[in-house]
Write an enzyme that holds these catalytic residues in place. Structure first.
Site, PDB file in Angstrom:
ATOM      1  CE  LYS A 237      -5.917   2.985  10.842  1.00  0.00           C
ATOM      2  NZ  LYS A 237      -4.559   2.747  10.675  1.00  0.00           N
TER       3      LYS A 237
ATOM      4  CG  HIS B 114       3.851  -1.443   2.541  1.00  0.00           C
ATOM      5  ND1 HIS B 114       2.852  -2.317   2.204  1.00  0.00           N
ATOM      6  CD2 HIS B 114       3.954  -1.511   3.899  1.00  0.00           C
ATOM      7  CE1 HIS B 114       2.378  -2.905   3.299  1.00  0.00           C
ATOM      8  NE2 HIS B 114       3.026  -2.418   4.342  1.00  0.00           N
TER       9      HIS B 114
ATOM     10  CE  LYS C  54      -8.758  -3.075   0.317  1.00  0.00           C
ATOM     11  NZ  LYS C  54      -8.042  -3.976   1.225  1.00  0.00           N
TER      12      LYS C  54
ATOM     13  CG  HIS D  85      -3.289  -3.495  14.372  1.00  0.00           C
ATOM     14  ND1 HIS D  85      -2.133  -3.389  15.122  1.00  0.00           N
ATOM     15  CD2 HIS D  85      -2.917  -3.412  13.072  1.00  0.00           C
ATOM     16  CE1 HIS D  85      -1.105  -3.249  14.292  1.00  0.00           C
ATOM     17  NE2 HIS D  85      -1.541  -3.261  13.054  1.00  0.00           N
TER      18      HIS D  85
ATOM     19  CG  HIS E 215      -0.368  -0.146   2.533  1.00  0.00           C
ATOM     20  ND1 HIS E 215       0.479   0.813   3.054  1.00  0.00           N
ATOM     21  CD2 HIS E 215      -0.459  -1.121   3.471  1.00  0.00           C
ATOM     22  CE1 HIS E 215       0.859   0.452   4.264  1.00  0.00           C
ATOM     23  NE2 HIS E 215       0.315  -0.722   4.545  1.00  0.00           N
TER      24      HIS E 215
ATOM     25  CB  CYS F 140       1.308  -5.238  17.456  1.00  0.00           C
ATOM     26  SG  CYS F 140       0.449  -3.671  17.438  1.00  0.00           S
TER      27      CYS F 140
ATOM     28  CB  CYS G 143      -2.370  -6.741  19.273  1.00  0.00           C
ATOM     29  SG  CYS G 143      -2.739  -6.011  17.654  1.00  0.00           S
TER      30      CYS G 143
ATOM     31  CB  CYS H  70      -4.320  -3.158  19.445  1.00  0.00           C
ATOM     32  SG  CYS H  70      -2.886  -2.399  18.681  1.00  0.00           S
TER      33      CYS H  70
HETATM   34  O1  ME8 Z   1       5.462  -3.469  10.639  1.00  0.00           O
HETATM   35  N1  ME8 Z   1       2.173   6.170   6.311  1.00  0.00           N
HETATM   36  O2  ME8 Z   1       5.271  -4.323   8.513  1.00  0.00           O
HETATM   37  P1  ME8 Z   1       4.096  -3.432   7.908  1.00  0.00           P
HETATM   38  C1  ME8 Z   1       3.501   6.017   6.129  1.00  0.00           C
HETATM   39  N2  ME8 Z   1       6.785  -6.371   9.152  1.00  0.00           N
HETATM   40  N3  ME8 Z   1       4.138   4.843   6.204  1.00  0.00           N
HETATM   41  C2  ME8 Z   1       3.411   3.753   6.488  1.00  0.00           C
HETATM   42  C3  ME8 Z   1       2.015   3.828   6.699  1.00  0.00           C
HETATM   43  C4  ME8 Z   1       1.393   5.110   6.590  1.00  0.00           C
HETATM   44  N4  ME8 Z   1       0.097   5.294   6.742  1.00  0.00           N
HETATM   45  N5  ME8 Z   1       1.571   2.588   6.950  1.00  0.00           N
HETATM   46  C5  ME8 Z   1       2.654   1.763   6.894  1.00  0.00           C
HETATM   47  C6  ME8 Z   1       5.769  -4.273   9.781  1.00  0.00           C
HETATM   48  N6  ME8 Z   1       3.770   2.461   6.600  1.00  0.00           N
HETATM   49  C7  ME8 Z   1       6.868  -5.284  10.052  1.00  0.00           C
HETATM   50  C8  ME8 Z   1       8.198  -4.566   9.948  1.00  0.00           C
HETATM   51  S1  ME8 Z   1      10.862  -4.532  10.032  1.00  0.00           S
HETATM   52  C9  ME8 Z   1      12.064  -5.496  10.662  1.00  0.00           C
HETATM   53  C10 ME8 Z   1       9.401  -5.433  10.230  1.00  0.00           C
HETATM   54  C11 ME8 Z   1       5.129   1.930   6.412  1.00  0.00           C
HETATM   55  O3  ME8 Z   1       3.721  -4.094   6.632  1.00  0.00           O
HETATM   56  C12 ME8 Z   1       6.047   2.417   7.505  1.00  0.00           C
HETATM   57  O4  ME8 Z   1       7.367   2.282   7.074  1.00  0.00           O
HETATM   58  O5  ME8 Z   1       3.054  -3.206   8.914  1.00  0.00           O
HETATM   59  C13 ME8 Z   1       5.750   1.416   8.587  1.00  0.00           C
HETATM   60  O6  ME8 Z   1       6.725   1.418   9.591  1.00  0.00           O
HETATM   61  C14 ME8 Z   1       5.721   0.132   7.781  1.00  0.00           C
HETATM   62  O7  ME8 Z   1       5.083   0.514   6.548  1.00  0.00           O
HETATM   63  C15 ME8 Z   1       4.982  -1.015   8.451  1.00  0.00           C
HETATM   64  O8  ME8 Z   1       4.810  -2.058   7.532  1.00  0.00           O
END
Ligand code: ME8
Length: 506
Positions: free
Chosen positions: A296, A20, A299, A146, A17, A128, A125, A143
């Protein structure tokens, strides 16, 4: 000089998304910036394939786990390729070498008597992938990150890493190294997390609950907690524990969103200390993107910004530009397809692309397909050239994550000044008389050479469009290391084919 930049590795329970896309694009911009300074780069991004959430996502689709992971991994990789993220290493935590190294790290910490087995009752959770204290939850017991996933009551025997023995040392490290966590607001938040004694960290999950994970080397009834496994990617990507990783590791900078400050600011440094390894150099934290009006994205509201939809409508550089330009350092920033479209039309289109195409087309039409050679410079010419060099100078210096928007702002401000210069000099009038023809040549040269300087700086941010612009101008290759330098265009040389860089979109 080496420079190692990492992004989080993303959960594959859903499609990639905008969040990412954001962190990985910013990491890419910083990579290009460091390269412009002459550094040798390593950029890692990729996917976090283990844990309960991913396991359940595969089950929900009725797919065998391996097939599901391959599918999602390809999806993420394709999206990052399309976003122009020039990663050097794409992380998959299912890789055998990673799994062996993680088990090795666990065994070494276990051998130091820092891991204990005990029974635990508490709230969990899945979002998380973490046990929660009551104080972590909202008033209705959910949470805060979430709320729709519903926390679960769990009673389990697990393995725990002792955290408290390292808390003071970590606080000291933060105090001694102000660069360790940036920007300051997040450093303060982290210090807050470390203000009270730390509970032991649960680093296992029983196989009766989670099977998608790395087996504990000292107890095969358990798999490794997904965060312990995922965080270790930053070392396993560069070949740890084999020799050769040290120089990269010494220059490691993690980019993360504020949601994962605790795992990166508390768990990871303590895991490293427990394993007797040095800490990363820097943790760069950013705030989040939310929908228009600060809502926020979801969908059900229908305000989700899909990165692929955006790049299909507006091109990848519209998205990269918006993200780089409009991220706020101190609070969440708003995004919508409409905002991106507006910014694309008014900034990239009207202020930059339009000036380039007007000046270059004029030049081709009036000077026989060529860029004219300049005559003597006036005070106005000198002033705009100086302003351009000043405005982009920051891209020739080290850029921090939080600096990116201000550097983009400087470029847009000078683009306005360049448009004013062009309008005031009015080359279309100057060309009418033989006496002012040389003056016209100078104005065209100054405008296009200034645009070249701007485009060179923008190769760090919107490399595709900037590269196209430079080839329209027939500019020499961008120098490395790079500094803004005037007069690199040759007078009386041919211009390339002039295309519209940023066609207007309704
Ligand atoms: O937490 N705005 O993965 P994740 C900006 N797998 N950046 C955002 C965002 C938003 N609204 N939402 C997500 C995880 N991100 C773990 C990480 S690392 C060793 C393991 C980005 O798929 C931001 O970088 O939930 C956030 O920290 C990350 O996606 C979380 O991705």
């Amino acid at each position: 000089m080496k420079s190692y930049i990492t992004t989080p590795i993303y959960y594959v329970n859903g499609s990639p998304h905008i969040g990412h896309a954001f962190t990985s694009i910013m990491a890419d911009i910083l990579k290009r910036n460091r390269q412009a300074l002459g550094h040798e780069l390593m950029l890692s991004t990729g996917v976090d394939e283990h844990g309960q959430k991913n396991q359940e996502a595969a089950a929900d689709l009725g797919m065998p786990v391996g097939e599901f992971l391959d599918m999602r991994c390809n999806e993420f990789r394709n999206v990052f390729d399309r976003l122009g993220v020039a990663y050097d290493y794409f992380v998959r935590t299912s890789r055998e070498g990673h799994k062996t190294a993680v088990a090795g790290m666990e065994q070494s910490i276990f051998d130091r008597d820092l891991i204990v087995k005990k029974n635990y009752t508490g709230t969990y959770c899945k979002g998380c992938e973490e046990f929660k204290k009551e104080s972590d939850l909202t008033e209705d017991g959910q949470c805060p990150l979430h709320p729709t996933m519903k926390v679960e009551q769990t009673e389990e025997t697990n393995y725990f890493l002792k955290m408290e023995p390292f808390r003071e040392r970590l606080l000291q490290h933060i105090a001694d190294n102000p660069e360790f966590v940036q920007p300051e607001a997040f450093r303060n938040e982290l210090k807050q997390m470390l203000a009270e004694p730390l509970d032991d960290l649960c680093i296992s999950r029983p196989k009766t609950r989670v099977t998608l994970g790395i087996e504990l080397p000292f107890d095969t009834d358990f798999v490794t907690y997904v965060w312990f496994d995922a965080l270790a990617n930053y070392l396993t990507n560069i070949g740890w524990p084999e020799a050769g990783y040290e120089d990269w590791w010494a220059e490691c900078e993690h980019m993360i969103g504020k949601d994962i400050l605790k795992p990166h600011g508390v768990y990871w440094p303590i895991m490293l200390m427990a394993a007797g390894l040095p800490l990363p150099k820097k943790l760069s934290v950013h705030s989040h993107w939310v929908g228009a009006g600060g809502v926020k994205m979801s969908k059900s509201i229908g305000n989700v910004v899909d990165p692929i939809e955006v790049i299909e409508k507006l091109g990848v550089d519209a998205l990269r530009w918006y993200l780089a330009r409009h991220m706020r350092a101190d609070s969440d920033s708003q995004i919508s397809v409409e905002f991106i479209t507006q910014t694309y039309n008014t900034e990239l289109g009207n202020k930059i692309g339009n000036l380039l195409s007007r000046a270059a087309k004029f030049s081709k039409a009036r000077f026989d397909g060529k860029l004219p050679a300049p005559g003597p410079l006036t005070a106005e010419d000198e002033a705009i050239r100086k302003a351009v060099v000043e405005a982009v100078k920051g891209m020739g210096d080290w850029v921090n994550l939080a600096d990116i928007p201000a550097r983009m702002q400087a470029i847009i401000t000078v683009a306005d000044e360049m448009n004013n210069y062009f309008a005031e000099q009015a080359p279309w009038d100057l060309i009418k008389n033989e006496e002012t023809r040389e003056r016209c040549q100078t104005v065209i040269y100054v405008t296009l050479d200034s645009l070249r300087v701007v485009m060179e700086a923008l190769t760090q941010v919107i490399p595709g469009s900037a590269g196209k612009a430079l080839s329209m101008l027939n500019a020499p290759e961008v120098a490395s290391p790079w500094k803004p330098e005037l007069d690199r265009l040759t007078g009386d040389s041919d211009l390339g084919e002039i295309e519209t860089l940023f066609p207007r979109v309704q």
